[in-house]
Design an enzyme around this catalytic site. Structure first.
Site, short mmCIF file in Angstrom:
data_model
loop_
_atom_site.label_atom_id
_atom_site.label_comp_id
_atom_site.label_asym_id
_atom_site.label_seq_id
_atom_site.Cartn_x
_atom_site.Cartn_y
_atom_site.Cartn_z
CG ASP A 1 -6.45 -1.72 -1.65
OD1 ASP A 1 -6.46 -2.96 -1.74
OD2 ASP A 1 -5.44 -1.10 -0.77
CG ASP B 1 -2.11 -0.92 1.11
OD1 ASP B 1 -2.34 -1.53 0.18
OD2 ASP B 1 -2.44 -1.65 2.27
#
Length: 161
Positions: A138, A120
């Site tokens: 995501d 991330d």
């Protein structure tokens, strides 16, 4: 009615989400994961190095060595179920909405298989409040789920007799 052409577009969208996700993650790894550094892009956007061993918002993150395999297996099963839904759905909006969800799930599966965690790196924030770091996969999942919810709200319920 979802046509064959719509399904082909959806499959191409799945592949596009996977490709863009993996390219941006490689860019992040090369740019600011080693050594770890935070890059301020705008007053509300940073690029940050985060290894997410859990699922959304770090949920289920832990030290259990089998957790990456469990999460990968679960995500793979869900992805296959969503792909079946995409292939059999008659609704064009549903077929298109499922594509970024599947592409995002597969993008994160690739990370878990390669690294045991998901990369991330996008950090959105305002007034000192930070949204949990996320990635392109995501974002694809979120957009696809949002489209599915929107379709569910705007489509009248079917009556079965």
């Amino acid at each position: 009615m979802a046509s064959r052409r719509t399904r082909i577009v959806a499959i191409l969208l799945i592949l596009l989400v996977i490709a863009v996700d993996q390219v941006t993650k490689a860019w992040a790894l090369a740019g600011w994961f080693s050594p770890p550094q935070v890059i301020e892009v705008t007053p509300f956007l940073n690029l940050v190095p985060v290894w997410n061993t859990g699922v959304a918002f770090g949920f289920l993150a832990g030290d259990w060595p089998a957790m990456p395999l469990v999460l990968t297996g679960f995500a793979a099963l869900v992805s296959l179920g969503l792909l079946a839904w995409l292939l059999w759905s008659r609704q064009r909006a549903v077929v298109i909405a499922l594509a970024p969800v599947i592409g995002g799930a597969v993008g994160n599966i690739v990370d878990r298989l390669r690294f045991g965690a998901v990369i991330d790196f996008v950090d959105l924030h305002v007034a000192g409040l930070h949204w949990p770091a996320f990635n392109i996969a995501d974002a694809g999942i979120t957009i696809g789920v949002g489209l599915l919810l929107l379709d569910g709200v705007r489509t009248p319920p079917r009556r079965y007799a």
